[in-house]
Design an enzyme around this catalytic site. Structure first.
Site, short mmCIF file in Angstrom:
data_model
loop_
_atom_site.label_atom_id
_atom_site.label_comp_id
_atom_site.label_asym_id
_atom_site.label_seq_id
_atom_site.Cartn_x
_atom_site.Cartn_y
_atom_site.Cartn_z
N PHE A 139 -1.75 10.62 39.66
CA PHE A 139 -2.77 11.63 39.99
C PHE A 139 -3.16 12.35 38.70
O PHE A 139 -2.98 13.54 38.55
CB PHE A 139 -2.19 12.59 41.04
N THR A 143 -1.85 4.67 37.15
CA THR A 143 -0.77 5.24 36.33
C THR A 143 -0.99 4.77 34.89
O THR A 143 -1.96 4.08 34.58
CB THR A 143 0.62 4.81 36.84
N LYS A 156 -4.84 -1.65 32.93
CA LYS A 156 -5.03 -2.95 32.31
C LYS A 156 -3.79 -3.82 32.30
O LYS A 156 -3.86 -5.05 32.28
CB LYS A 156 -5.52 -2.75 30.86
N GLU A 193 -12.25 -3.82 38.46
CA GLU A 193 -13.44 -3.72 37.60
C GLU A 193 -13.25 -2.71 36.47
O GLU A 193 -13.71 -2.91 35.35
CB GLU A 193 -14.64 -3.31 38.47
N VAL A 251 -11.83 -3.14 32.40
CA VAL A 251 -12.61 -3.44 31.19
C VAL A 251 -13.92 -2.66 31.29
O VAL A 251 -14.63 -2.73 32.30
CB VAL A 251 -12.93 -4.95 31.08
N GLY A 304 -10.90 12.86 27.86
CA GLY A 304 -10.34 11.95 28.87
C GLY A 304 -10.51 10.48 28.55
O GLY A 304 -10.37 9.63 29.42
N GLU A 346 -5.77 6.81 25.87
CA GLU A 346 -4.56 6.49 26.64
C GLU A 346 -3.55 7.62 26.45
O GLU A 346 -3.65 8.42 25.51
CB GLU A 346 -3.96 5.18 26.12
N ASP A 381 -5.02 -1.72 23.34
CA ASP A 381 -5.89 -1.63 24.52
C ASP A 381 -6.94 -2.74 24.50
O ASP A 381 -7.18 -3.40 25.52
CB ASP A 381 -6.55 -0.23 24.52
N LYS A 397 -7.82 -6.06 26.99
CA LYS A 397 -9.16 -6.29 27.55
C LYS A 397 -9.69 -7.67 27.15
O LYS A 397 -10.33 -8.35 27.95
CB LYS A 397 -10.11 -5.18 27.12
#
Ligand SMILES: NC(=O)C1=CN([C@@H]2O[C@H](COP(=O)(O)OP(=O)(O)OC[C@H]3O[C@@H](n4cnc5c(N)ncnc54)[C@H](O)[C@@H]3O)[C@@H](O)[C@H]2O)C=CC1
Ligand SMILES: N[C@@H](CC=O)C(=O)O
Length: 350
Positions: free
Chosen positions: A11, A98, A127, A151, A154, A208, A211, A222, A226
């Site tokens: 959350f 998470t 991911k 979706e 990526v 935001g 990571e 990251d 992807k």
């Protein structure tokens, strides 16, 4: 009208924003999409867990400040207790958001397994499970007659996976190259504006984009995930993490950026894959000083773009937001819409 009961696992920025969307725009969504959404469970490492079959009061849940309160103060528990809640809560769909673990995808991959094993479909922006366990989890969903949608894994809310899957049947895809990390692209842009590396990373965190551990963005982990997802999903490759060479942007200095600018170039972190004549696929992540007339050089801020090389259309480029809480929450909503559409088609064909 159908109402889907959903559980939010994690959350933080993304699932909180999805909860806000449901709380503030639930009526409009119901009218426009033809189904309703009700949150029946939430778990989070810092807040604990809450299950309410009749629906959680989202405005109240959103007021809880991690570190200052837990769901125990509201009739729930201070423990996340993910396995029990995922297996036993009365949800139709689990929204997994998470932390991404770029090494083994856990514990998120287990969250997905527990959901699919207990009859719940999953949408995730995480991911790790997709890149590192995608084939297994997709097979598990298929075998159990459930959905596994991702979706947002990526390019956040930019629907690159669905777009490419609809476009490419009938074409041959030779490979792709793209800017696939919003944080590093934002950081490079802000360093060009004169901010220090640390200031730029802090801004990306506040917005935001980053990571939980921003070295995943900066050092290319990251993008590695992807690239793995795009190569396996769209090029039919069977790559593992070790097959994607990785180099990030941490060695780039403000001087390097200035030097590139004076030469009519701009540094970008580029993820790419190409199909070789023998059918194998080579993939990598590396910084590149692109000439300003290169299609990816003008991609700014937290935007992403990926250019696919095809036989019949030449280059096809998809561009849009690559990070952000609302952008990524929208990706989860788009996954739920895709599940609803599939279900409606199944009902119509039955
Ligand atoms: N923020 C973005 O722009 C995008 C994020 N993503 C991915 O979406 C996921 C969520 O991102 P954000 O919400 O931005 O991250 P965040 O760090 O704001 O939130 C993650 C939440 O998950 C909770 N959490 C971590 N491990 C947990 C566990 N084992 N059990 C229960 N709760 C746990 C944390 O306490 C935190 O509240 C990440 O995997 C991220 O990589 C994907 C695309 C874009
Ligand atoms: N941290 C990631 C978020 C989306 O995957 C990024 O900056 O692109």
């Amino acid at each position: 009208m159908t109402t889907y009961d959903i559980a939010l696992i994690g959350f933080g920025g993304v699932n909180r924003t999805l909860a806000e969307l449901i709380a503030t725009r639930g009526g409009e969504l119901r009218r426009d999409l033809g189904f309703g959404l009700r949150v029946v469970a939430i778990t989070d490492l810092r807040l604990g867990s809450l299950v309410r079959g009749e629906g959680i009061d989202l405005e109240k849940a959103l007021r809880l400040v991690p570190g200052a309160a837990t769901f125990r103060d509201h009739g729930g528990s201070a423990e996340a207790d993910n396995e029990r809640i995922i297996r036993t809560c009365p949800a139709d769909i689990i929204c997994e958001a998470t932390f991404t673990n770029p090494t083994d995808g856990e514990p998120a991959a287990s969250h997905v397994r527990w959901a699919l094993d207990s009859g719940k479909s999953v949408c995730t922006t995480n991911k790790g499970p997709v890149a590192l366990h995608g084939a297994e989890l997709k097979a598990m969903a298929r075998q159990n007659g459930l959905h596994f949608e991702f979706e947002g894994a990526v390019m956040s809310g930019t629907p690159v996976l669905r777009f490419a899957k609809r476009l490419f049947p009938g074409l041959s895809l030779h490979g792709f190259e793209g800017i696939l990390n919003g944080t590093s692209n934002y950081v490079l842009g802000r360093m060009e504006d004169g901010l220090s590396f640390d200031e730029a990373v802090r801004e990306a965190q506040q917005r935001g984009y980053a990571e939980a551990d921003p070295t995943a963005d900066i050092d290319g982990y990251d993008v590695q995930l992807k690239v793995l997802i795009l190569a396996n999903e769209l090029l039919g490759a069977n790559l593992t993490l070790a097959d994607v060479k990785r180099e990030g942007i941490s060695a780039l200095t403000p001087g390097d950026l200035r030097q590139a600018g004076s030469e009519g170039r701009r540094w970008k972190l580029v993820g790419s894959a190409r199909r070789n004549p023998d059918g194998t696929v080579t993939a990598q992540v590396a910084p590149a000083a692109l000439p300003l007339d290169h299609g990816l050089a003008g991609v700014s801020g937290a935007n992403n773009a990926v250019s696919f090389s095809t036989d019949l259309l030449g280059a096809v480029t998809v561009a849009g937001p690559g990070a952000g809480r609302m952008e990524t929450a929208y990706a989860l909503l788009s996954d739920i819409i895709a599940m609803h559409e599939a279900r409606s088609r199944e009902t119509a064909n039955a």
